[in-house]
Design an enzyme around this catalytic site. Structure first.
Site, PDB file in Angstrom:
ATOM      1  CD  GLU B 317      33.417  36.680  34.963  1.00 39.93           C
ATOM      2  OE1 GLU B 317      32.810  37.569  35.599  1.00 39.93           O
ATOM      3  OE2 GLU B 317      34.638  36.541  35.026  1.00 39.93           O
ATOM      4  CD  GLU B 320      31.952  36.628  28.728  1.00 40.82           C
ATOM      5  OE1 GLU B 320      31.814  36.929  29.937  1.00 40.82           O
ATOM      6  OE2 GLU B 320      32.408  37.418  27.893  1.00 40.82           O
ATOM      7  CB  CYS B 337      34.924  41.788  39.325  1.00 41.21           C
ATOM      8  SG  CYS B 337      33.977  40.377  38.841  1.00 41.21           S
ATOM      9  CB  SER B 357      34.325  38.437  31.420  1.00 46.50           C
ATOM     10  OG  SER B 357      32.938  38.632  31.558  1.00 46.50           O
ATOM     11  CE  LYS B 396      34.154  47.774  41.580  1.00 45.78           C
ATOM     12  NZ  LYS B 396      33.662  47.042  40.408  1.00 45.78           N
ATOM     13  CD  GLU B 399      33.429  49.291  37.151  1.00 44.04           C
ATOM     14  OE1 GLU B 399      33.124  49.353  38.369  1.00 44.04           O
ATOM     15  OE2 GLU B 399      33.555  48.223  36.542  1.00 44.04           O
ATOM     16  CD  GLU B 404      32.900  52.547  28.525  1.00 44.73           C
ATOM     17  OE1 GLU B 404      32.985  53.763  28.291  1.00 44.73           O
ATOM     18  OE2 GLU B 404      33.855  51.869  28.949  1.00 44.73           O
ATOM     19  CB  CYS B 545      37.423  43.878  47.058  1.00 44.58           C
ATOM     20  SG  CYS B 545      37.161  43.395  45.356  1.00 44.58           S
TER      21      CYS B 545
END
Lengths: 186, 629
Positions: B317, B320, B337, B357, B396, B399, B404, B545
């Site tokens: 990141e 990036e 994240c 990102s 999560k 996710e 993908e 979190c």
């Protein structure tokens, strides 16, 4: 003959709704007014109308549904093209309106609050409609049918609406054909 | 060296505060400046600020007033009628029954919280709630930590005088993350207002009325198909078992017991900061070593730390960020994240999707590395590897199940469990958690720096990225790398970092937002041109979190006086301080990983395994018209 259940995204009534909603921008507590206007335009409030109002106003779909499902003034499902109100007021009831209601449900194969499969009729049980001398009465849209003593009359009454509808469809198909020809010519 | 003067915090206050969840600790000691009132509670003189309600004032006098719907500053609608007390405005006046949550303390007030009249009324109201509550407590996920169950026990609700019809309830367990069981719902509205006021979304709402009242999405839709982020803040708010995470303990245990499977577990940074609460440790106790030991005893073949992948995320990141800064493209860069935040952006701000990102989250990166680099290095068939994660998060789970999130047909993460699920696994195994000796994570993917640890709290990803990016940009190993400007529990934090690059001072404008409502404020400001940033960190949960939807419950009665977040965050910052290395690029295992496998950050191979893409999502898709003729 089928009643379109979903309202197209480009339905012009959405534009009219937007114009109305624009005037309300910035005001608080507009969910109720927005839903009332939408019902006036569409006749009922399906999910796609909720989504449209939500996108425009920022009020969540769930919050709008909280309002629309709370008040009985809002209809969440489409009504039939013709609303049959069976009077269940005291006079009509004594004169056998329950039998009338049951017979209508049987003929249309639906329950109170539902729409017939051809989309033509929906049935509601109404409170006194103010013509007790004619009991038992039913209303179809604004038309009053008095003294329904012979239940066989009901089939004929329904048929008269069905044949009117069939005629209307024939006309519109014919005009659509003409339009098609006109386009072909152009 | 970066100079001290370059660390000016910008104190502009552009954002209206709105409803801030859990503003901070409410101190029982009195501050001088607030207007105070004196009242009598159960015969005791009490002095408290005039802004306090009677629940707070009674707590100061040493009494708990029971409540179910009251969630301080979030849900104050006095709907449950369980906090009734007797109040006389003045001595000598007649006592009236009022709800303590909605009655402010006042001068000269006389309050009785435990008379027979109060106890009988409270018990009656509890009984009435119970009459329409699925009281199958023994098989409820909240058995033993249900707020309603606790009150029924406390008030001796031993009879069921009111029986009859109960709400028909259909359990919605179609999403990967959250299960909604309306048969348990007591209609308190805590989830409704958390979703609406804290997150600014409004997935859950009261619908219909009277006996048919339910809380849920509109038109009977499943939470799977609506505008839900799966952040799980509603679960944290629910006093009963009406909302809970989708439990996958049994699936994981089955994999562990299968001799043909090699089961690898990773633990997110915020888990260690809260897991101890489930085993009697005070809030803010880091239990990293015991957690690792427990996971090994549970039978996981390898125990790794998501912190490793957090360092890896920073390598990707930060690279990036630097490349976007140099090319001045797709700025501001937005972090990726938090899967709740990513989903929020996909649903509400699709115009910002190309700013996010492309880095997968640490959970997914870890999974991808386990089934590729790790499998190759230790010679394990990646098909036999089961990748499990322990997360403070319910989103999560969704996710991990995004289609993908796999490489060459291998899923990055097979199961994602919450902190609460891990605590139940430990309890069910009979392990005595407190007696475990500390152990360390396994090697080659177990090393981590302090930068990886702080990912678990709001501002942590930003700080970790800045630690590495600043060094890369300045070409220096900066000593001043603690970015206190982005720390803390405020919903929105802003800072301007001045970096000396090639003799010039370059300004880096950053913002940190936690909670979806705060993310919206920042994005709207960027959209309107009012604000310009280079880099924005967003976490879907307020505080990050550490306060995720998968973390241990903090009951509403404790949340009146206690914000668990600063203590949990401190546990992470302490662990950061204790690490030898505190910058991600100094992680030796990560360096090794690049040397042996990925080459360099953002390489083609890195993109294949560690990066992903996003797409606009539609809530409430219209169902196929199946009734047309």
């Amino acid at each position: 003959m089928c009643q379109p259940k979903q309202i197209a995204v480009d339905d012009p009534r959405f534009l009219e709704l937007d114009t109305f909603l624009k005037k309300l921008q910035g005001e608080k507590g507009i969910a109720m007014i927005a839903l009332q206007k939408a019902q006036q335009l569409f006749g009922y409030l399906p999910l796609e109308v909720h989504k449209h109002i939500s996108a425009f106003t920022g009020i969540s779909v769930a919050e709008l549904y909280g309002v629309s499902s709370f008040y009985s003034q809002f209809l969440l499902e489409a009504e039939g093209k013709h609303r049959i109100s069976v009077c269940m007021g005291t006079a009509c009831y004594v004169k056998g309106s329950q039998k009338v209601l049951d017979k209508l449900c049987e003929l249309l194969n639906i329950k109170v609050g539902e729409v017939s499969s051809d989309g033509l009729f929906s049935i509601t049980a109404a409170r006194c409609i103010g013509c007790c001398g004619l009991a038992p009465v039913i209303m179809i849209d604004e038309e009053v049918y008095a003294n329904i003593v012979d239940l066989n009359e009901l089939e004929q009454i329904l048929d008269s609406y069905r044949s009117k509808e069939a005629a209307a469809v024939t006309v519109s198909v014919a005009s659509a054909d003409n339009k098609g020809e006109a386009e072909d010519l152009a | 060296m970066r100079q001290t003067k370059t660390r000016n915090k910008i104190h502009s206050v552009p954002f209206s505060s709105g409803t801030e969840a859990m503003k901070g600790e409410l101190k029982l000691e009195l501050e001088e400046k607030v207007p105070l009132v004196n009242l009598t509670i159960n015969g005791q003189e009490v002095t408290c600020p005039e802004s306090w309600n009677l629940i707070m004032a009674a707590r100061k006098a040493g009494y708990e007033i029971p409540s179910l719907c009251y969630l301080r500053e979030i849900n104050e609608n006095s709907s449950c009628r369980v906090c009734l007390v007797e109040v006389a405005r003045k001595k000598g006046e007649a006592f009236r029954m009022v709800t303590a949550c909605s009655t402010k303390a006042a001068e000269g007030m006389v309050v009785i919280t435990n008379s027979t009249r109060v106890r009988k009324t409270v018990r009656l109201n509890l009984e009435l709630i119970k009459a329409n509550h699925n009281s199958d407590c023994l098989s409820c996920i909240r058995n033993d930590n249900c707020e309603f169950q606790r009150l029924c026990a406390m008030y001796g609700v031993q009879t069921s005088r009111f029986t009859g019809a109960v709400r028909e309830a259909e359990i919605d367990d179609l999403s990967w993350s959250i299960v909604r069981d309306p048969s348990k719902c007591i209609l308190c509205g805590r989830c409704v207002n958390t979703c609406k006021a804290v997150q600014g979304i409004g997935v859950l709402e009261f619908s219909k009325r009277g006996f048919e009242t339910t809380v849920g999405p509109a038109f009977g839709y499943s939470m799977k198909d609506v505008n839900c982020l799966y952040c799980g803040q509603c679960i944290e708010a629910c006093p009963v078992g009406a909302l809970h995470e989708k439990d996958q303990i049994e699936d994981v245990l089955k994999e562990i017991e299968n001799p043909d499977k090699f089961v690898i577990v990773q633990t997110a940074p915020a888990v260690r900061a809260a897991l101890g609460e489930e085993f009697g440790y005070p809030i803010g106790t880091a239990v990293t070593g015991k957690m690792v030991a427990a996971l090994r005893r549970l039978g996981f073949d390898r125990v790794y730390d998501t912190n490793f992948a957090a360092d890896l995320t920073i390598m990707e990141e930060a690279t990036e960020l630097i490349s976007r800064l140099k090319n001045n493209e797709r700025l501001p860069l937005l972090t990726s994240c938090s899967p709740g935040w990513v989903r929020y952006c996909e649903l509400y701000y699709p115009e910002f999707l190309e700013n996010i990102s492309s880095c997968k989250s640490p959970q997914q990166m870890m999974g991808a590395v386990i089934k590729s680099y790790y499998a190759e290095r230790v010679g394990v068939d990646p098909n036999s590897i089961v990748s499990v994660s322990i997360m403070p998060c319910t989103s999560k789970k969704t996710e991990a199940n995004r289609p993908e999130m796999e490489v060459d047909g291998l899923r990055d993460v097979d199961y994602s469990l919450t902190t609460r699920e891990l605590s139940r696994m430990i309890r069910q195994s009979g392990l005595q958690f407190q007696e475990l000796a500390d152990e360390e994570a396994d090697s080659i993917l177990g090393d981590y720096t302090g930068a990886g640890v702080i990912f678990g709290t709001s501002g942590g990803v930003m700080e970790a990225a800045l630690r590495t990016a600043a060094d890369v940009l300045t070409g220096d190993d900066l000593e001043d790398f603690e970015y206190s400007e982005v720390r803390g529990m405020e919903g929105i934090k802003e800072a301007t970092i001045l970096l000396p690059i090639d003799g010039q001072e370059i300004e880096l404008k950053v913002a940190v937002a936690s909670s979806a409502a705060n993310a919206a404020k920042v994005l709207d400001a960027v959209k309107s041109g009012e604000k310009k940033y280079h880099f924005i960190e967003v976490m879907a949960c307020p505080g990050g979190c550490i306060h995720g939807g998968g973390q241990p419950y903090v009951p509403a009665r404790e949340r009146i006086f206690l914000d668990p977040r600063p203590a949990r965050a401190k546990a992470l910052y302490d662990e950061d301080l204790a690490q030898n290395e505190r910058k991600s690029y100094k992680n030796s295992d990560v360096q090794e990983l690049y040397k042996r496998f990925f080459g360099e950050p953002n390489s083609e191979r890195a993109h294949k395994y560690l990066h992903t893409h996003y797409g606009q999502r539609e809530a409430y898709p219209l169902k196929e018209d199946d009734s047309s003729l």
